[in-house]
Motif scaffolding. Structure first.
Motif, PDB file in Angstrom:
ATOM      1  N   GLU A 158       8.654   9.505  -0.614  1.00 17.78           N
ATOM      2  CA  GLU A 158       9.378   8.337  -1.132  1.00 17.78           C
ATOM      3  C   GLU A 158       8.455   7.415  -1.927  1.00 17.78           C
ATOM      4  O   GLU A 158       8.846   6.843  -2.938  1.00 17.78           O
ATOM      5  CB  GLU A 158      10.028   7.561   0.014  1.00 17.78           C
ATOM      6  N   GLN A 159       7.215   7.283  -1.471  1.00 16.15           N
ATOM      7  CA  GLN A 159       6.252   6.438  -2.175  1.00 16.15           C
ATOM      8  C   GLN A 159       5.974   6.970  -3.581  1.00 16.15           C
ATOM      9  O   GLN A 159       5.652   6.208  -4.485  1.00 16.15           O
ATOM     10  CB  GLN A 159       4.941   6.349  -1.392  1.00 16.15           C
ATOM     11  N   MET A 160       6.119   8.277  -3.755  1.00 12.21           N
ATOM     12  CA  MET A 160       5.874   8.883  -5.060  1.00 12.21           C
ATOM     13  C   MET A 160       7.159   8.962  -5.896  1.00 12.21           C
ATOM     14  O   MET A 160       7.200   9.631  -6.919  1.00 12.21           O
ATOM     15  CB  MET A 160       5.262  10.272  -4.873  1.00 12.21           C
ATOM     16  N   GLY A 161       8.217   8.272  -5.441  1.00 11.62           N
ATOM     17  CA  GLY A 161       9.460   8.225  -6.217  1.00 11.62           C
ATOM     18  C   GLY A 161      10.502   9.220  -5.784  1.00 11.62           C
ATOM     19  O   GLY A 161      11.539   9.345  -6.427  1.00 11.62           O
ATOM     20  N   GLY A 162      10.254   9.957  -4.712  1.00  9.64           N
ATOM     21  CA  GLY A 162      11.214  10.936  -4.225  1.00  9.64           C
ATOM     22  C   GLY A 162      12.388  10.284  -3.520  1.00  9.64           C
ATOM     23  O   GLY A 162      12.275   9.193  -2.971  1.00  9.64           O
ATOM     24  N   THR A 163      13.514  10.966  -3.568  1.00  7.01           N
ATOM     25  CA  THR A 163      14.715  10.474  -2.894  1.00  7.01           C
ATOM     26  C   THR A 163      15.297  11.571  -2.021  1.00  7.01           C
ATOM     27  O   THR A 163      14.955  12.749  -2.166  1.00  7.01           O
ATOM     28  CB  THR A 163      15.772  10.011  -3.915  1.00  7.01           C
ATOM     29  N   TYR A 164      16.186  11.153  -1.116  1.00  8.81           N
ATOM     30  CA  TYR A 164      16.835  12.084  -0.196  1.00  8.81           C
ATOM     31  C   TYR A 164      18.341  11.988  -0.338  1.00  8.81           C
ATOM     32  O   TYR A 164      18.876  10.960  -0.736  1.00  8.81           O
ATOM     33  CB  TYR A 164      16.465  11.748   1.254  1.00  8.81           C
ATOM     34  N   THR A 165      19.029  13.060   0.044  1.00 10.98           N
ATOM     35  CA  THR A 165      20.479  13.079   0.144  1.00 10.98           C
ATOM     36  C   THR A 165      20.826  13.399   1.587  1.00 10.98           C
ATOM     37  O   THR A 165      20.257  14.337   2.169  1.00 10.98           O
ATOM     38  CB  THR A 165      21.083  14.162  -0.780  1.00 10.98           C
ATOM     39  N   GLN A 166      21.732  12.620   2.163  1.00  9.05           N
ATOM     40  CA  GLN A 166      22.145  12.857   3.549  1.00  9.05           C
ATOM     41  C   GLN A 166      23.207  13.944   3.569  1.00  9.05           C
ATOM     42  O   GLN A 166      24.220  13.855   2.886  1.00  9.05           O
ATOM     43  CB  GLN A 166      22.700  11.571   4.178  1.00  9.05           C
ATOM     44  N   VAL A 167      22.942  14.988   4.344  1.00  7.42           N
ATOM     45  CA  VAL A 167      23.893  16.082   4.541  1.00  7.42           C
ATOM     46  C   VAL A 167      24.097  16.201   6.048  1.00  7.42           C
ATOM     47  O   VAL A 167      23.227  16.713   6.756  1.00  7.42           O
ATOM     48  CB  VAL A 167      23.374  17.404   3.943  1.00  7.42           C
ATOM     49  N   GLY A 168      25.223  15.689   6.534  1.00  2.00           N
ATOM     50  CA  GLY A 168      25.452  15.655   7.976  1.00  2.00           C
ATOM     51  C   GLY A 168      24.426  14.748   8.621  1.00  2.00           C
ATOM     52  O   GLY A 168      24.259  13.593   8.240  1.00  2.00           O
ATOM     53  N   ASN A 225      15.565  15.504  -2.605  1.00  2.00           N
ATOM     54  CA  ASN A 225      16.069  15.860  -3.939  1.00  2.00           C
ATOM     55  C   ASN A 225      14.871  16.304  -4.777  1.00  2.00           C
ATOM     56  O   ASN A 225      14.110  15.485  -5.264  1.00  2.00           O
ATOM     57  CB  ASN A 225      16.756  14.657  -4.597  1.00  2.00           C
ATOM     58  N   LEU A 226      14.721  17.599  -4.909  1.00  2.50           N
ATOM     59  CA  LEU A 226      13.581  18.155  -5.638  1.00  2.50           C
ATOM     60  C   LEU A 226      14.015  18.539  -7.046  1.00  2.50           C
ATOM     61  O   LEU A 226      15.096  19.073  -7.250  1.00  2.50           O
ATOM     62  CB  LEU A 226      13.030  19.387  -4.921  1.00  2.50           C
ATOM     63  N   ARG A 227      13.154  18.293  -8.003  1.00  2.00           N
ATOM     64  CA  ARG A 227      13.400  18.719  -9.378  1.00  2.00           C
ATOM     65  C   ARG A 227      12.067  19.127  -9.993  1.00  2.00           C
ATOM     66  O   ARG A 227      11.025  18.564  -9.671  1.00  2.00           O
ATOM     67  CB  ARG A 227      14.076  17.642 -10.193  1.00  2.00           C
TER      68      ARG A 227
END
Length: 123
Positions: free
Chosen positions: A7-17, A23-25
């Motif tokens: 997250e500190q490097m700008g990464g985000t997450y998606t909640q699934v259940g 969220n990787l790209r």
């Protein structure tokens, strides 16, 4: 709650259940188009050196790496063809017997391709 390194490097997450999925790209790959030599080396890496291939891909360095391989291979190929053509006196044969000249030149190109494949592409 403290942020993860992701997250500190700008990464985000998606909640699934109940789970958070990152969220990787892949980074944008911009650069020169890859020719035959580079494509051949990319296929080789993908099949035989998957970790190297994935590291280059995910770091955004694959295109630049393959462009470099392409340039090295093409330069080596042209140099070998020139040296073999001169050492075997192929240029003198063109006007006397064009069919023989084409045959000899194709043979030189095949030998040069084998050398480049062995020393740069399939390594």
């Amino acid at each position: 709650m403290e942020k993860s390194l992701f997250e500190q490097m700008g990464g985000t997450y998606t909640q699934v259940g109940d789970y958070l999925i990152p969220n990787l790209r892949l980074p944008e790959q911009q650069g020169q188009p890859i020719g035959v030599w580079g494509q051949r080396h990319a296929r080789y890496l993908k099949q035989h050196h998957k970790i190297i291939y994935m590291n280059l891909l995910t770091s955004g360095k694959l295109n630049d790496y393959l462009v470099d391989i392409e340039n090295q291979a093409e330069n080596m190929f042209l140099q070998i063809v020139k040296q073999l053509t001169e050492s075997e006196h192929i240029t003198e044969e063109k006007e006397r017997n064009p069919m023989l000249w084409y045959s000899q030149l194709n043979n030189i190109r095949e030998r040069a391709t084998e050398i480049v494949n062995a020393e740069i592409i399939y390594v």
